[in-house]
Write a protein that holds these residues in place. Structure first.
Motif: not given
Length: 448
Positions: A94, A96, A127, A156, A198, A200-201, A207, A210-211, A214
């Motif tokens: 995770t 976050y 998710n 989450t 925020y 994201r797994n 993903n 994408k982290c 971000d």
């Protein structure tokens, strides 16, 4: 309360990236995920944390022995958690940035056995969906729900739990919807508390990339290593990109060079000691330390691991991971989420659509004439169905069996059976069997 970074995963998430390191040590913009977690815990007032991951926990211990975190101690023995202690349980995958103060108060006021930190999302199909009543008590969980079953509340991967619940989770195969629904059926009081922030797994290449995006775009508030420029780029040292066309923001490590005609698009992450040749293209990809990118190479939405080599005129597309010290040969194309495992060599002039894990090249051809080529790739359900359709299309009679007590083998057998029958073939499914039993069945059933 004590935070525990926890995972029962065996490391298959994001393979081959996680073959040599646990997911908690993979980097986001040059900084390990677990360091981001430690920073947030320090800001929340915690002075210690426990790390318990099933896959390569010793690598985490080695990392922190060389890079001890500031103002927070790290332990690895979950027996240090007393029976009357409350645990802030954080999934190792995770990523976050959120505050839990309101959730701590909520958990205490509800006298809950477990509080699940949730986040409102537009689409929770990737998710775990959380279904609650009016009092925020959780009615059920569902992993990867269908569009019709979707709700806006997503798990989450962060939980506040009693020591008793923690011991149950610790002795299970991981935090699954099956386990959580069983806890509800056994009468444990489990609530949901929504947090603003925020998360994201990191359970897929999409993903993971994408982290990085971000962090570069400032979508997530995070302390970074390196210097952030006015345009949002993160710089970790000296580099030579004067001959290349570069779009910002991006993350650039130390001692990076790119030759004439190369294009590096924004949101790309380039590690330390990376060399990129002429007329190559890097788009929204992660290139890790020591990688070599040759001339006329295309790298799009992919992850290139440490010391990997991409030779001239090769292409790596969406969702692919090239493992540590792997070599992608000249004029080779890799696509369809295929991966090349550590130290493997694809050879030249290949078109690879399946993960290459065994051997040193992979090119499987399945058509109406049967199966040909090298079959040293990971066998997936797609492969099994295609093989079954190929054999069934030739009016073959097929005996299918699978290894005892092996769920993966059972799933592959069903996939091959379905493919064969869909093409008009005959299937003799003898179920769990030993090799000698399979040989006997083939001889006596006059099948292939």
């Amino acid at each position: 309360m004590i935070p525990c970074i926890f995972s029962k995963s065996d490391g298959r998430i994001l393979e081959p990236l996680t073959c040599s390191v646990p997911v908690s040590l993979i980097t986001v913009c040059g900084k390990p995920v677990i360091e981001y977690t430690a920073d947030i815990l320090k800001k929340s007032g915690f002075s210690r944390m426990i790390v318990s991951t099933a896959h390569k926990n010793e690598a985490v211990q080695d990392y922190f022995s060389r890079n001890p975190p500031h103002k927070i101690s790290v332990g690895y023995d979950t027996s240090d958690i007393s029976d009357d202690e409350t645990v802030l349980l954080i999934n190792a995958d995770t990523f976050y940035s959120m505050s839990f103060e309101n959730s701590f108060r909520f958990h205490k006021n509800k006298k809950a056995d477990m509080t699940v930190i949730t986040k409102s999302v537009n689409d929770c199909r990737e998710n775990r969906a959380v279904f609650t009543g009016n009092d925020k008590k959780i009615l059920s969980f569902q992993d990867n729900p269908t569009y019709m079953d979707c709700v806006s509340s997503a798990d989450t991967g962060i939980y506040i739990v009693s020591a008793r619940i923690f011991r149950i989770i610790e002795n299970s195969d991981g935090i699954s919807d099956i386990l959580l629904n069983r806890l509800i059926s056994e009468g444990f009081s489990i609530y949901a508390n929504e947090c603003i922030g925020y998360f994201r797994n990191i359970d897929s290449v999409k993903n993971y990339i994408k982290c990085q995006n971000d962090v570069l775009c400032g979508t997530v508030t995070a302390d970074i290593n390196g210097h952030r420029t006015l345009d949002g780029s993160i710089i970790h040292g000296s580099y030579d990109l004067k001959k290349a066309s570069v779009a910002e923001p991006l993350c650039i490590g130390n001692n990076v060079s790119a030759s004439t005609g190369t294009v590096i698009d924004n949101l790309s992450v380039i590690g330390n000691n990376v060399t990129i040749g002429r007329n190559s293209s890097v788009h929204n990809s992660v290139i890790m330390d020591g990688a070599y990118i040759g001339d006329r190479v295309t790298c799009t939405n992919a992850v290139i691991c440490r010391n990997a080599v991409l030779l001239n005129s090769c292409s790596v597309y969406d969702g692919c991971i090239i493992g540590e010290e792997a070599v992608v040969g000249e004029n080779t194309t890799i696509r369809n989420n295929a991966g090349v495992w550590n130290y493997k060599n694809t050879g030249s002039n290949k078109n690879i659509c399946f993960p290459l894990r065994y051997g040193h090249s992979s090119e499987i051809k399945i058509n109406e004439y049967g199966i040909s080529g090298e079959t040293n790739a990971v066998i997936t359900a797609h492969t099994a169905v295609s093989a079954g359709m190929s054999l069934g299309g030739r009016n073959k009679s097929l005996v299918i069996g699978y290894a005892p007590e092996n769920n993966s083998a059972y799933a592959m057998a069903l996939a091959a059976s379905g493919g064969t029958m869909s093409a008009g073939g005959t299937v003799w499914n003898i179920g769990e069997c030993l090799p000698c039993e399979m040989d006997f069945a083939v001889r006596n059933l006059c099948a292939d």
